[in-house]
Design a protein around this motif. Structure first.
Motif, short mmCIF file in Angstrom:
data_model
loop_
_atom_site.label_atom_id
_atom_site.label_comp_id
_atom_site.label_asym_id
_atom_site.label_seq_id
_atom_site.Cartn_x
_atom_site.Cartn_y
_atom_site.Cartn_z
N THR A 77 0.86 -1.19 0.00
CA THR A 77 0.00 0.00 0.00
C THR A 77 0.89 1.23 0.00
OG1 THR A 77 -0.14 -0.09 2.42
CG2 THR A 77 -1.94 -1.09 1.18
N GLY A 95 -3.91 -1.86 -13.56
CA GLY A 95 -4.65 -2.50 -12.49
C GLY A 95 -3.85 -2.67 -11.22
N ARG A 96 -2.60 -3.07 -11.36
CA ARG A 96 -1.76 -3.28 -10.19
C ARG A 96 -1.42 -1.96 -9.50
NH1 ARG A 96 -1.57 -7.35 -13.45
NH2 ARG A 96 -0.67 -9.38 -12.97
N GLY A 99 -4.43 -0.50 -7.58
CA GLY A 99 -4.75 -1.32 -6.42
C GLY A 99 -3.84 -1.12 -5.24
N ASP A 226 -13.60 -8.90 -2.69
CA ASP A 226 -12.97 -8.03 -3.67
C ASP A 226 -11.63 -7.58 -3.12
OD1 ASP A 226 -14.99 -8.24 -5.52
OD2 ASP A 226 -16.02 -6.41 -4.87
N ARG A 227 -10.85 -6.91 -3.96
CA ARG A 227 -9.55 -6.43 -3.52
C ARG A 227 -9.71 -5.39 -2.42
NH1 ARG A 227 -5.56 -4.16 -6.94
NH2 ARG A 227 -4.11 -5.15 -5.52
N GLY A 228 -8.72 -5.33 -1.53
CA GLY A 228 -8.70 -4.30 -0.50
C GLY A 228 -9.60 -4.56 0.68
N THR A 341 -9.85 -13.69 -4.84
CA THR A 341 -10.42 -12.41 -5.24
C THR A 341 -11.65 -12.65 -6.11
OG1 THR A 341 -8.25 -11.36 -5.20
CG2 THR A 341 -9.96 -10.26 -6.46
N GLY A 344 -10.91 -9.25 -9.95
CA GLY A 344 -9.54 -8.76 -9.94
C GLY A 344 -8.69 -9.42 -10.99
N GLU A 385 -12.14 2.86 -7.21
CA GLU A 385 -12.41 1.43 -7.38
C GLU A 385 -13.51 1.22 -8.43
OE1 GLU A 385 -12.75 -2.01 -4.24
OE2 GLU A 385 -14.71 -1.06 -4.39
#
Length: 747
Positions: A77, A95-96, A99, A226-228, A341, A344, A385
């Motif tokens: 992060t 995308g990476r 994120g 989902d991510r995160g 995920t 994702g 997002e």
């Protein structure tokens, strides 16, 4: 101007605990200068910033990552990520990068002027320009769509740095966020209290509690989010709790970067418990040692399958990014958690559930589920997002089941989708791409750009009441000039031409790239309409309408897939001698010839395959699943030579019916085994007997091991069964010498 705008965006992002996107469009140097102003205005330190750029000097942040290496951002992060798209716009990197931005942070996108961007060609376009096409043949549809989403979604500011114009300020004036429900420690918890106190949401604490059931052998847990949402962190806290109790935890994922959060949280927990071994240190990140003998270690999926049974807990992170057969290899573990995920680039959760859940539910493991919905890195409703999901089609879905549940070959129509038409029809694009995401573990954002832009790729669908029920992506291959064919033969590689490349470089056929073919990159049928012949119908429809010398396909070999392609006219020309690191399977190439040139290519490679496969099965393919071997050999278009001299027939017949010994002349028995397994008319043996031929005769495995595997009472009984298996083969293929030898022992 830019500094003030960035400060306002950062202030709003912090107040909402969300993220904001700042687009700086224009000349590259002007964009970089504006980015420095923006970072200073927003009060973001260089140490908290990562720049993703193809340039090697003058980084805007403490850290620089090349777009092709953006996987390094997985599990991290950052307060700010700056993505420079002037040299290349790589969808996977996009995308990476987005994120990795934390709540309250900024994602800064540096682009050419937006109106001109789709018409420019960059380094990523070069990867789509497969010979004989050039970069100018790439369409730019992906960036056209990307620009449209940047200009219409909330939370995105756009500055034209060349003119100093603010096109959009990106502020949303969000409503105050409701306070999160705080996590609590269950009264009956077996995990350390510190593990629950480390959770950031009530949902994460509930997920951690679900891991506790894995303390008892025979359980499986599926964690989806989902991510995160903190799913990997919850898995890391659980792994730390297991290690603190002296247990062995095995972690696997498509790459170690994907599991970074698992190891980070586990080490933090063990540190807070004062439970780390004195020898444990961060310079050995793939293993954590606990003071009481517990251990957490990472292994690649192909290695982890072999050692899963010895672990107390196996954690498969980003499980949807692994193929079903690889996931099934972990079902023999005492306890296993599949963390995945839902939406994702790591993989599609729906594909995981559709393809794997039946196997998991049919296993001996008791299965439970946990789902995390509340974001942890940022607050719910984060507009960045929402934009990323739309721009990269991360949430693309096939049609809902009732719309296509009654589809049959008689109710569907075939259509070749034009990339420009897909760009104009968002509904059709999302249905087609969503079907690919749901069916294929490898589908990723780069594939969206390939579908929209690549000049060598074509998209074919079957429509049921105007909804996509089956889809296939094909790529043109071959038709290579003599100088390129020679270069490949002498050691060069050629991108985008898988079959000609392998057949030329590995199988030494310099003419393999002459004929023009179409390789099936992906094919998928809606789960609600499977097993009705729709995939075959789509292949037939494409075959009727495309002029080409051959159709081809390459994939990880499983008995079911090989049988599907064989039934559709494709036959084996190549079987890889090593496993694919990601899938754990041996790749197979199959070809369906359509013209004289295609038949010439197919026929010589089909013949060469049968001639060489016996040697590889007794060497590098000795451990290959016998059912895969049976399927691949049954998919050969050539029946292996079974001619034997009178002396060799006497050897075989005396071993099957009399006192002869097979081990004195193994080559003769291999020849007959290959003849039967490649002969489409031979049905003389049972599946068990064919497995016996593969394992004992072709792969030369010890008789005792074969007996255990196939359920024979002893090695002697196994060898007796082998003699029995050769009796019908002698009857089918033997000559007068074989029959005369047989008559000496049989009344």
């Amino acid at each position: 101007m830019t500094a003030a705008l960035a400060a306002a965006l950062r202030d709003e992002a912090r107040r909402a605990n969300q993220r904001r996107l700042l687009v700086l469009a224009g000349a590259r140097d002007a964009c970089r200068s504006a980015a420095r102003e923006a970072l200073a205005g927003a009060g973001i330190d260089a140490a908290a910033t990562t720049e993703v750029t193809a340039r090697e000097s003058g980084s805007l942040g403490h850290e620089r990552v090349a777009p092709k290496n953006a996987d390094a951002l997985l599990g991290t992060t950052r307060e700010c990520v700056v993505l420079d798209c002037h040299d290349e716009c790589r969808p996977n990197a996009l995308g990476r990068a987005v994120g990795a931005v934390d709540g309250g942070g900024l994602f800064v996108l540096l682009t050419p002027p937006l109106d001109d961007w789709p018409d420019r060609r960059d380094g990523f376009d070069d990867t789509l320009a497969v010979t004989p096409f050039e970069a100018d043949d790439v369409t730019g549809n992906f960036r056209t769509r990307l620009v449209e989403t940047l200009r219409t979604h909330r939370g995105i500011a756009i500055v034209d740095v060349d003119t100093g114009t603010v096109e959009r300020d990106g502020r949303t004036d969000p409503s105050p966020q409701s306070p999160r429900a705080m996590p609590s420690v269950p009264a009956d918890s077996e995990f350390p209290r510190a593990a629950y106190e480390a959770c950031l949401t009530a949902g994460q604490a509930d997920c951690l509690g679900a891991f506790e059931r894995l303390r008892t052998p025979g359980n499986a847990l599926v964690v989806e989010a989902d991510r995160g949402r903190g799913k990997s962190s919850a898995a890391g806290l659980a792994a730390g709790a297991f290690a603190a109790a002296g247990q062995r935890v095995l972690v696997t994922a498509p790459g170690f970067e994907s599991a970074g959060a698992v190891f980070e949280r586990a080490r933090e927990l063990l540190g807070s418990l004062d439970a780390l071994a004195e020898s444990d240190c961060d310079d050995r990140p793939r293993r954590i040692d606990a003071a009481n003998g517990g251990r957490i270690r990472f292994e690649s999926p192909s290695t982890a399958v072999e050692s899963a049974a010895a672990a107390d807990l196996v954690v498969v992170d980003e499980a949807a990014a692994l193929p079903v057969d690889r996931l099934a290899g972990f079902l023999g573990a005492p306890n296993v958690a599949f963390v995945t995920t839902v939406h994702g680039y790591e993989g599609a959760g729906r594909g995981f559930s559709v393809r794997f859940r039946d196997r998991l539910d049919d296993s001996a493991l008791d299965v439970a589920e946990a789902r995390l919905d509340e974001p942890i890195r940022y607050a719910a409703g984060d507009p960045v997002e929402v934009w990323a999901f739309r721009a990269l089609c991360l949430d693309a879905r096939p049609p809902v089941d009732p719309l296509v549940a009654d589809a049959t070959p008689g109710t569907v129509t075939y259509e070749r989708l034009d990339s420009r038409g897909l760009l104009a029809d968002e509904h059709r694009l999302r249905e087609a791409f969503g079907l690919l995401v749901a069916a294929h573990y490898r589908t990723e954002p780069n594939d969206l750009a390939r579908l929209l832009d690549a000049p060598n790729v074509s998209v074919h669908v079957l429509l049921h009441r105007d909804h996509v029920v089956s889809v296939a992506l094909l790529a043109r291959e071959g038709g290579l000039p003599a100088d390129r064919r020679r270069a490949v033969y002498e050691g060069s590689r050629i991108k985008g031409h898988l079959l000609p490349d392998v057949l030329t470089s590995q199988l030494r056929d310099e003419e393999a790239g002459v004929a023009v073919g179409q390789r099936v990159l992906r094919i998928a049928t809606h789960d609600a309409a499977r097993s009705r012949g729709l995939g075959s119908h789509l292949l037939d429809s494409v075959r009727e309408r495309i002029e080409t010398d051959w159709f081809g396909v390459g994939y990880g070999a499983t008995p079911e897939l090989v049988d599907f392609w064989w039934r559709n006219g494709f036959s084996t020309v190549y079987l890889a001698t090593t496993r694919n690191e990601r899938s754990g399977e041996h790749s197979v190439l199959m070809v369906d010839p359509l013209t004289d040139d295609g038949r010439a290519l197919h026929d010589r490679h089909a013949q060469w395959f049968v001639e060489r496969v016996g040697g590889t099965l007794s060497d590098s393919l000795r451990d290959l699943d016998p059912d895969v071997v049976r399927a691949v050999l049954a998919g050969a278009a050539v029946t292996a030579d079974h001619d034997c001299s009178p002396y060799e027939w006497r050897v075989v017949a005396s071993a099957a019916h009399g006192p002869g010994l097979a081990k004195t002349h193994p080559h003769v028995f291999r020849r007959l085994a290959l003849a039967h397994l490649t002969d489409p008319e031979s049905t003389a043996l049972s599946a068990r007997e064919e497995r016996l031929l593969v394992m004992r005769v072709l792969q030369s495995r010890p008789a005792s091991a074969v007996a255990d595997e196939l359920g024979y009472d002893s090695a002697r009984e196994c060898l007796r069964g082998l003699g029995d298996a050769y009796e019908p083969l002698i009857e089918r293929y033997g000559d007068e010498a074989a029959r005369a030898e047989r008559a000496r022992y049989v009344d």
